[in-house]
Design a protein around this motif. Structure first.
Motif, short mmCIF file in Angstrom:
data_model
loop_
_atom_site.label_atom_id
_atom_site.label_comp_id
_atom_site.label_asym_id
_atom_site.label_seq_id
_atom_site.Cartn_x
_atom_site.Cartn_y
_atom_site.Cartn_z
N GLN A 75 -6.55 4.94 7.56
CA GLN A 75 -6.54 3.50 7.26
C GLN A 75 -5.40 3.16 6.30
OE1 GLN A 75 -10.48 2.77 5.74
NE2 GLN A 75 -11.41 2.69 7.78
N GLN A 76 -5.14 4.04 5.33
CA GLN A 76 -4.07 3.80 4.36
C GLN A 76 -2.71 3.83 5.04
OE1 GLN A 76 -4.67 2.87 1.35
NE2 GLN A 76 -2.76 3.15 0.24
N ASP A 86 1.78 -3.49 5.64
CA ASP A 86 2.42 -4.13 4.49
C ASP A 86 3.93 -4.19 4.65
OD1 ASP A 86 0.08 -4.68 3.19
OD2 ASP A 86 0.27 -3.10 1.68
N ALA A 123 -1.82 -6.40 4.39
CA ALA A 123 -2.90 -5.41 4.41
C ALA A 123 -3.47 -5.17 3.01
CB ALA A 123 -2.43 -4.10 5.01
N SER A 124 -2.62 -5.07 2.01
CA SER A 124 -3.10 -4.86 0.65
C SER A 124 -3.88 -6.07 0.14
CB SER A 124 -1.94 -4.59 -0.30
OG SER A 124 -1.38 -3.33 -0.02
N ALA A 159 0.84 -1.20 0.00
CA ALA A 159 0.00 0.00 0.00
C ALA A 159 0.88 1.24 0.00
CB ALA A 159 -0.90 0.00 1.22
N LYS A 204 -2.11 2.94 8.11
CA LYS A 204 -2.02 1.66 8.82
C LYS A 204 -1.74 0.52 7.85
CE LYS A 204 -4.99 3.04 12.63
NZ LYS A 204 -6.27 2.89 13.30
N ALA A 205 -2.37 0.55 6.66
CA ALA A 205 -2.14 -0.49 5.67
C ALA A 205 -0.70 -0.47 5.17
CB ALA A 205 -3.11 -0.33 4.49
N GLY A 263 -7.17 -3.66 2.35
CA GLY A 263 -6.89 -2.46 3.13
C GLY A 263 -6.33 -1.30 2.33
N ASP A 264 -6.16 -1.47 1.01
CA ASP A 264 -5.58 -0.43 0.16
C ASP A 264 -6.68 0.44 -0.42
OD1 ASP A 264 -3.90 1.09 -1.33
OD2 ASP A 264 -3.11 -0.54 -2.56
#
Length: 90
Positions: free
Chosen positions: A47-48, A55, A67-68, A18, A50-51, A72-73
């Motif tokens: 959120q990005q 990652d 995450a991706s 991400a 954190k992703a 989560g991306d």
């Protein structure tokens, strides 16, 4: 030969990570920027972040951008909202 496979695997894992929200550029689009758009941009930017962190940690520990891969991306939505509203105010 094993080294080549390892290097290719690591590069493929890093390519799927991400992108941090501050590195995502906005896509110009029409439409007014509403308060709901600004709030959504702030939420998905968090959120990005954190992703992207998840990652990086996932690739470091197990070689997979977890995450991706788990949805989560939010790069596309962030780009659209940044194009409409500009970068989020922090």
């Amino acid at each position: 030969m094993k080294r080549v496979v390892l290097v290719i695997s690591v590069l493929a894992g890093l390519a799927g990570c991400a992108t941090p929200p501050d590195k995502i550029s906005g896509i110009p689009n029409s439409g007014p920027c509403t308060q709901a758009d600004r709030q959504r941009l702030a939420v998905i930017s968090n959120q990005q972040n954190k992703a992207a962190t998840g990652d990086a940690l996932g690739v470091f520990l197990i070689g997979v951008p977890v995450a991706s891969m788990s949805g989560g991306d939010h790069e596309a939505e962030i780009a659209i909202l940044k194009g409409r509203c500009g970068p989020p105010k922090t």
